[in-house]
Design an enzyme around this catalytic site. Structure first.
Site, mmCIF file in Angstrom:
data_model
loop_
_atom_site.group_PDB
_atom_site.id
_atom_site.type_symbol
_atom_site.label_atom_id
_atom_site.label_comp_id
_atom_site.label_asym_id
_atom_site.label_seq_id
_atom_site.Cartn_x
_atom_site.Cartn_y
_atom_site.Cartn_z
ATOM 1 N N ARG A 68 0.806 -1.298 -0.224
ATOM 2 C CA ARG A 68 0.166 0.128 -0.078
ATOM 3 C C ARG A 68 0.832 1.234 -0.019
ATOM 4 O O ARG A 68 0.434 2.324 -0.711
ATOM 5 C CB ARG A 68 -0.965 -0.016 1.221
ATOM 6 C CG ARG A 68 -1.940 -0.904 1.089
ATOM 7 C CD ARG A 68 -2.879 -0.781 2.257
ATOM 8 N NE ARG A 68 -4.041 -1.758 2.413
ATOM 9 C CZ ARG A 68 -5.192 -1.795 1.632
ATOM 10 N NH1 ARG A 68 -5.448 -0.901 0.810
ATOM 11 N NH2 ARG A 68 -6.126 -2.816 1.733
ATOM 12 N N MET A 93 -11.561 3.392 -4.693
ATOM 13 C CA MET A 93 -11.753 2.078 -3.853
ATOM 14 C C MET A 93 -10.421 1.548 -2.957
ATOM 15 O O MET A 93 -10.093 0.357 -3.166
ATOM 16 C CB MET A 93 -12.342 1.133 -4.808
ATOM 17 C CG MET A 93 -13.697 1.580 -5.197
ATOM 18 S SD MET A 93 -14.882 2.236 -3.802
ATOM 19 C CE MET A 93 -15.390 0.786 -3.136
ATOM 20 N N ILE A 95 -7.787 2.014 0.337
ATOM 21 C CA ILE A 95 -7.728 2.434 1.517
ATOM 22 C C ILE A 95 -6.202 3.097 1.578
ATOM 23 O O ILE A 95 -5.239 2.406 1.270
ATOM 24 C CB ILE A 95 -7.750 1.727 2.773
ATOM 25 C CG1 ILE A 95 -9.293 1.329 2.890
ATOM 26 C CG2 ILE A 95 -7.212 2.129 4.047
ATOM 27 C CD1 ILE A 95 -9.643 0.100 3.820
ATOM 28 N N HIS A 112 -18.971 9.923 1.149
ATOM 29 C CA HIS A 112 -19.556 8.492 1.725
ATOM 30 C C HIS A 112 -21.024 8.555 1.609
ATOM 31 O O HIS A 112 -21.342 9.458 2.101
ATOM 32 C CB HIS A 112 -18.936 8.504 3.007
ATOM 33 C CG HIS A 112 -19.318 6.837 3.761
ATOM 34 N ND1 HIS A 112 -18.610 5.820 3.519
ATOM 35 C CD2 HIS A 112 -20.128 6.416 4.609
ATOM 36 C CE1 HIS A 112 -19.108 4.809 4.112
ATOM 37 N NE2 HIS A 112 -20.186 5.115 4.687
ATOM 38 N N ASP A 151 -7.972 7.172 10.260
ATOM 39 C CA ASP A 151 -8.878 6.296 10.711
ATOM 40 C C ASP A 151 -9.943 6.083 9.466
ATOM 41 O O ASP A 151 -10.779 7.346 9.348
ATOM 42 C CB ASP A 151 -9.559 7.166 11.919
ATOM 43 C CG ASP A 151 -9.618 6.001 12.967
ATOM 44 O OD1 ASP A 151 -9.086 4.817 12.760
ATOM 45 O OD2 ASP A 151 -9.815 6.357 14.127
ATOM 46 N N ASP A 153 -13.333 6.757 7.275
ATOM 47 C CA ASP A 153 -14.627 7.438 7.546
ATOM 48 C C ASP A 153 -14.480 8.123 8.855
ATOM 49 O O ASP A 153 -15.934 8.508 9.239
ATOM 50 C CB ASP A 153 -15.783 6.337 7.307
ATOM 51 C CG ASP A 153 -15.730 5.432 5.966
ATOM 52 O OD1 ASP A 153 -15.458 6.387 4.933
ATOM 53 O OD2 ASP A 153 -15.991 4.509 5.976
HETATM 54 C C1 GRF Z 1 -20.376 6.886 -4.370
HETATM 55 O O1 GRF Z 1 -21.661 6.413 -3.684
HETATM 56 C C2 GRF Z 1 -19.465 7.096 -3.137
HETATM 57 O O2 GRF Z 1 -19.875 7.587 -2.020
HETATM 58 C C3 GRF Z 1 -18.920 5.573 -3.084
HETATM 59 O O3 GRF Z 1 -18.798 5.221 -4.526
HETATM 60 C C4 GRF Z 1 -19.625 6.040 -5.094
HETATM 61 C C5 GRF Z 1 -19.089 6.485 -6.239
HETATM 62 O O4 GRF Z 1 -19.745 6.874 -7.602
HETATM 63 N N1 GRF Z 1 -17.804 5.492 -2.352
HETATM 64 P P1 GRF Z 1 -19.436 7.537 -8.752
HETATM 65 O O5 GRF Z 1 -17.864 6.706 -9.177
HETATM 66 O O6 GRF Z 1 -18.875 8.763 -8.398
HETATM 67 O O7 GRF Z 1 -20.379 7.487 -9.653
#
Ligand code: GRF
Length: 203
Positions: A68, A93, A95, A112, A151, A153
């Protein structure tokens, strides 16, 4: 002419939040512009959205880096070469480790799809969040734009928008309503922070 701060936007998928920011930044009076879009996924549709808008893009594949931290160091190097003021995670996606977070301390935002601190933390992403909201019987859900700290979120909340959870909602129908609010909230949060940064640099 409106002064604009520079953004880096990080995506892994569809990039509809990125699109909301692209559209906002296209307005003369909006105080931000997107300097670069980076994805860890070569096939992320967000990259196409950026290219269509004439924004430089980079693919940095996490599988091609050592752990990472190695991945984060590559992200940092690329973002720093664009001299950005704010980093926006938009459906990114991965961390992030302290290697990344300390490089842009206090200047990383995430969206989020719940009213944090409810339904957040490791493993709570995408449909898992909306399933959890419905399973808990919550009458209200929404989205949170927050600062990113180590941490997951748990960073300071910048802005939240609520939506009602309807009796007949499925995770899918709820996700769509929340996503529409994320688009509005992200534009507002970036505007707020951009104005703050621009004011502090002019005083
Ligand atoms: C959103 O709901 C965001 O909160 C989540 O993934 C979704 C992303 O949507 N983590 P997009 O790729 O911006 O259409």
């Amino acid at each position: 002419m409106t002064q604009k701060i520079k953004l880096a936007v990080l995506v892994s998928g569809s990039g509809s939040n990125l699109q909301a920011l692209i559209d906002a930044c296209a307005q003369d009076h909006y105080p931000a512009e997107i300097a670069v879009v980076i994805s860890n996924k070569a096939k992320a549709f967000g990259l196409e959205r950026a290219q269509k808008a004439g924004i430089p893009t980079h693919i940095i594949n996490h599988r091609e880096h050592e752990g990472r931290e190695g991945f984060d160091a590559a992200l940092v190097e690329t973002i720093q070469s664009y001299d950005v003021d704010l980093v926006c995670l938009a459906g990114f996606m991965r961390i992030l480790t302290p290697v990344f977070i300390s490089a842009f301390e206090g200047r990383i935002l995430n969206t989020h799809p719940s009213l944090l601190p409810k339904h957040g933390g490791a493993g709570m992403y995408g449909m898992h969040v909306h399933e959890a909201v419905i399973a808990a019987g919550d009458r209200t859900s929404g989205c949170t734009i927050h600062e990113v700290i180590v941490d997951v979120d748990r960073g300071p909340i910048i802005l939240q928008k609520s939506v009602d959870v309807k009796e007949d909602d499925t995770p899918d129908t709820l996700a769509k309503r929340v996503l529409a609010q994320e688009h509005i909230a992200y534009r507002e949060a970036v505007k707020m922070l951009a104005e703050k940064l621009l004011n502090s640099s002019s005083t």
